[in-house]
Motif scaffolding. Structure first.
Motif, mmCIF file in Angstrom:
data_model
loop_
_atom_site.group_PDB
_atom_site.id
_atom_site.type_symbol
_atom_site.label_atom_id
_atom_site.label_comp_id
_atom_site.label_asym_id
_atom_site.label_seq_id
_atom_site.Cartn_x
_atom_site.Cartn_y
_atom_site.Cartn_z
ATOM 1 N N GLN A 26 0.836 -1.194 0.000
ATOM 2 C CA GLN A 26 0.000 0.000 0.000
ATOM 3 C C GLN A 26 0.872 1.246 0.000
ATOM 4 N N SER A 27 0.291 2.339 -0.505
ATOM 5 C CA SER A 27 1.020 3.607 -0.520
ATOM 6 C C SER A 27 1.104 4.157 0.902
ATOM 7 N N LEU A 28 2.069 5.034 1.111
ATOM 8 C CA LEU A 28 2.217 5.686 2.412
ATOM 9 C C LEU A 28 0.963 6.496 2.728
ATOM 10 N N LYS A 29 0.415 7.157 1.728
ATOM 11 C CA LYS A 29 -0.799 7.958 1.926
ATOM 12 C C LYS A 29 -1.960 7.074 2.384
ATOM 13 N N ALA A 30 -2.190 5.960 1.689
ATOM 14 C CA ALA A 30 -3.294 5.068 2.053
ATOM 15 C C ALA A 30 -3.101 4.500 3.448
ATOM 16 N N TRP A 31 -1.870 4.129 3.778
ATOM 17 C CA TRP A 31 -1.568 3.588 5.105
ATOM 18 C C TRP A 31 -1.829 4.628 6.191
ATOM 19 N N ALA A 32 -1.340 5.854 5.988
ATOM 20 C CA ALA A 32 -1.530 6.923 6.983
ATOM 21 C C ALA A 32 -3.012 7.219 7.186
ATOM 22 N N MET A 33 -3.762 7.283 6.086
ATOM 23 C CA MET A 33 -5.198 7.544 6.193
ATOM 24 C C MET A 33 -5.895 6.412 6.958
ATOM 25 N N TYR A 34 -5.512 5.174 6.694
ATOM 26 C CA TYR A 34 -6.100 4.033 7.396
ATOM 27 C C TYR A 34 -5.802 4.119 8.899
ATOM 28 N N CYS A 35 -4.560 4.401 9.248
ATOM 29 C CA CYS A 35 -4.172 4.488 10.663
ATOM 30 C C CYS A 35 -4.979 5.562 11.393
ATOM 31 N N LEU A 36 -5.161 6.708 10.748
ATOM 32 C CA LEU A 36 -5.902 7.799 11.381
ATOM 33 C C LEU A 36 -7.388 7.472 11.495
ATOM 34 N N ARG A 37 -7.954 6.871 10.463
ATOM 35 C CA ARG A 37 -9.371 6.475 10.537
ATOM 36 C C ARG A 37 -9.580 5.430 11.627
ATOM 37 N N ASP A 38 -8.623 4.526 11.762
ATOM 38 C CA ASP A 38 -8.716 3.490 12.789
ATOM 39 C C ASP A 38 -8.777 4.098 14.190
ATOM 40 N N ARG A 39 -8.157 5.254 14.378
ATOM 41 C CA ARG A 39 -8.186 5.950 15.668
ATOM 42 C C ARG A 39 -9.382 6.878 15.804
ATOM 43 N N GLY A 40 -10.274 6.862 14.825
ATOM 44 C CA GLY A 40 -11.495 7.650 14.931
ATOM 45 C C GLY A 40 -11.434 9.027 14.309
ATOM 46 N N PHE A 41 -10.365 9.338 13.610
ATOM 47 C CA PHE A 41 -10.276 10.644 12.958
ATOM 48 C C PHE A 41 -11.121 10.656 11.692
ATOM 49 N N LYS A 42 -11.672 11.816 11.394
ATOM 50 C CA LYS A 42 -12.400 12.008 10.151
ATOM 51 C C LYS A 42 -11.382 12.496 9.125
ATOM 52 N N VAL A 43 -11.025 11.618 8.191
ATOM 53 C CA VAL A 43 -10.036 11.934 7.156
ATOM 54 C C VAL A 43 -10.809 12.313 5.901
ATOM 55 N N ILE A 44 -10.529 13.518 5.389
ATOM 56 C CA ILE A 44 -11.304 14.049 4.271
ATOM 57 C C ILE A 44 -10.391 14.507 3.142
ATOM 58 N N TYR A 45 -11.009 14.806 2.014
ATOM 59 C CA TYR A 45 -10.302 15.300 0.838
ATOM 60 C C TYR A 45 -9.697 16.672 1.138
#
Length: 95
Positions: A26-45
């Protein structure tokens, strides 16, 4: 500017990720977004960044990801991957 506790939780999310970053999967971007969403962050465009995190009070924090921590634009938060140590670090905006 966002609450410093927000950056602590973001840093914890990438330093103790739910899954390891595997660049061949996976890309670094996709991984970082997944990690943040897993912690409950709202990751947006984000138009001028890789993505943004929306805080509970509606503030947007723009993030970019990189494998090279040189010459970074301090208007963004940065998630930097060190391929030698296989760890990620956080550089908050304005740092």
């Amino acid at each position: 500017m966002a609450d410093p506790k927000t950056f602590q939780v973001i840093e914890e999310a990438i330093k103790k990720p739910p899954i390891p970053h595997e660049p061949y999967k996976q890309s670094l971007k996709a991984w970082a977004m997944y990690c943040l969403r897993d912690r409950g962050f709202k990751v947006i465009y984000a138009q001028n960044a890789d993505f943004a995190v929306e805080t509970r009070d509606g503030e947007k924090i723009n993030f970019k990801v990189t494998n090279n921590a040189t010459d970074l634009d301090n208007q963004f938060g940065w998630i930097v991957w060190d391929s030698d140590t296989k760890t990620a670090s956080l550089i908050p905006p304005g740092s």
